[in-house]
Design a protein around this motif. Sequence first.
Motif, short mmCIF file in Angstrom:
data_model
loop_
_atom_site.label_atom_id
_atom_site.label_comp_id
_atom_site.label_asym_id
_atom_site.label_seq_id
_atom_site.Cartn_x
_atom_site.Cartn_y
_atom_site.Cartn_z
N LYS A 52 0.75 -1.14 -0.01
CA LYS A 52 -0.09 -0.01 -0.07
C LYS A 52 0.83 1.12 0.13
O LYS A 52 0.32 2.41 0.17
CB LYS A 52 -0.87 0.03 1.34
N ASN A 53 2.32 1.05 -0.35
CA ASN A 53 2.97 2.39 -0.45
C ASN A 53 2.95 2.57 -1.90
O ASN A 53 3.75 2.46 -2.61
CB ASN A 53 4.40 1.93 -0.05
N ILE A 54 1.96 3.58 -2.10
CA ILE A 54 1.69 3.94 -3.49
C ILE A 54 2.20 5.46 -3.77
O ILE A 54 1.96 6.27 -2.97
CB ILE A 54 0.44 3.85 -3.83
N TYR A 62 -7.77 -1.47 -8.94
CA TYR A 62 -8.92 -1.26 -8.25
C TYR A 62 -10.30 -1.96 -8.71
O TYR A 62 -10.23 -2.37 -10.06
CB TYR A 62 -9.33 0.37 -7.69
N VAL A 83 -0.91 12.47 -5.68
CA VAL A 83 -1.24 12.03 -4.48
C VAL A 83 -1.26 13.30 -3.50
O VAL A 83 -0.64 13.89 -3.59
CB VAL A 83 -0.24 11.23 -3.99
N GLU A 86 -4.49 10.82 1.62
CA GLU A 86 -5.00 9.50 1.43
C GLU A 86 -5.81 9.38 -0.11
O GLU A 86 -6.48 8.63 -0.19
CB GLU A 86 -5.91 9.12 2.66
N LYS A 87 -5.93 10.53 -0.86
CA LYS A 87 -6.41 10.31 -2.15
C LYS A 87 -5.58 10.33 -3.11
O LYS A 87 -4.36 11.13 -3.09
CB LYS A 87 -7.45 11.81 -2.26
N PHE A 88 -5.89 9.44 -4.12
CA PHE A 88 -5.11 9.54 -5.52
C PHE A 88 -5.96 9.72 -6.65
O PHE A 88 -7.08 9.29 -6.89
CB PHE A 88 -4.69 7.84 -5.47
N SER A 105 -9.66 6.78 -2.85
CA SER A 105 -9.10 6.95 -1.43
C SER A 105 -8.34 5.52 -1.44
O SER A 105 -8.11 4.66 -2.12
CB SER A 105 -9.97 6.68 -0.32
N LYS A 106 -7.49 5.62 -0.42
CA LYS A 106 -6.37 4.44 -0.32
C LYS A 106 -6.93 2.99 -0.05
O LYS A 106 -6.49 2.07 -0.48
CB LYS A 106 -5.19 5.07 0.75
N ASP A 107 -8.13 3.19 0.76
CA ASP A 107 -8.85 2.09 1.10
C ASP A 107 -9.68 1.29 -0.34
O ASP A 107 -9.85 0.24 -0.29
CB ASP A 107 -9.78 2.16 2.19
#
Length: 121
Positions: A52-54, A62, A83, A86-88, A105-107
């Motif tokens: 999760k290190n993006i 996704y 980035v 927590e939003k991409f 989001s990261k989730d």
Amino acid sequence: MKRLILYSLSSILGVCLGVLFHCSFMLVEADGCLMLPTIEPGQNVIVCLLDKNIEEGDLVAYKTPYYTLDGEGNIVFRRVTRVQQEKFLLTCDAQMTEEQSIELSKDELLGKAVLLGIYRR
């Protein structure tokens, strides 16, 4: 007795490592042409679920939401262009239209995509 304990511990460790390895990767066949020329239709891609290190420039995967009209909740690949916390912001490599950008989001991301040179036609 020591041998029995050693064999038992090594078999338990082997099973645990096998489960961990199996559950941390996913092999997906790419659909569509929005990521051309990076990912071709039919190309197999490994998705690292635990990574999760993006960062910007990474390929990510996704799952599309259930309400999309063009698919059945398929796994989609996109490139990270921005980035913020927590939003991409994700875009296509083909850059056909600006509407193909999406912010997640990261989730919501499954993980990083690793390309393989294996094609199925």
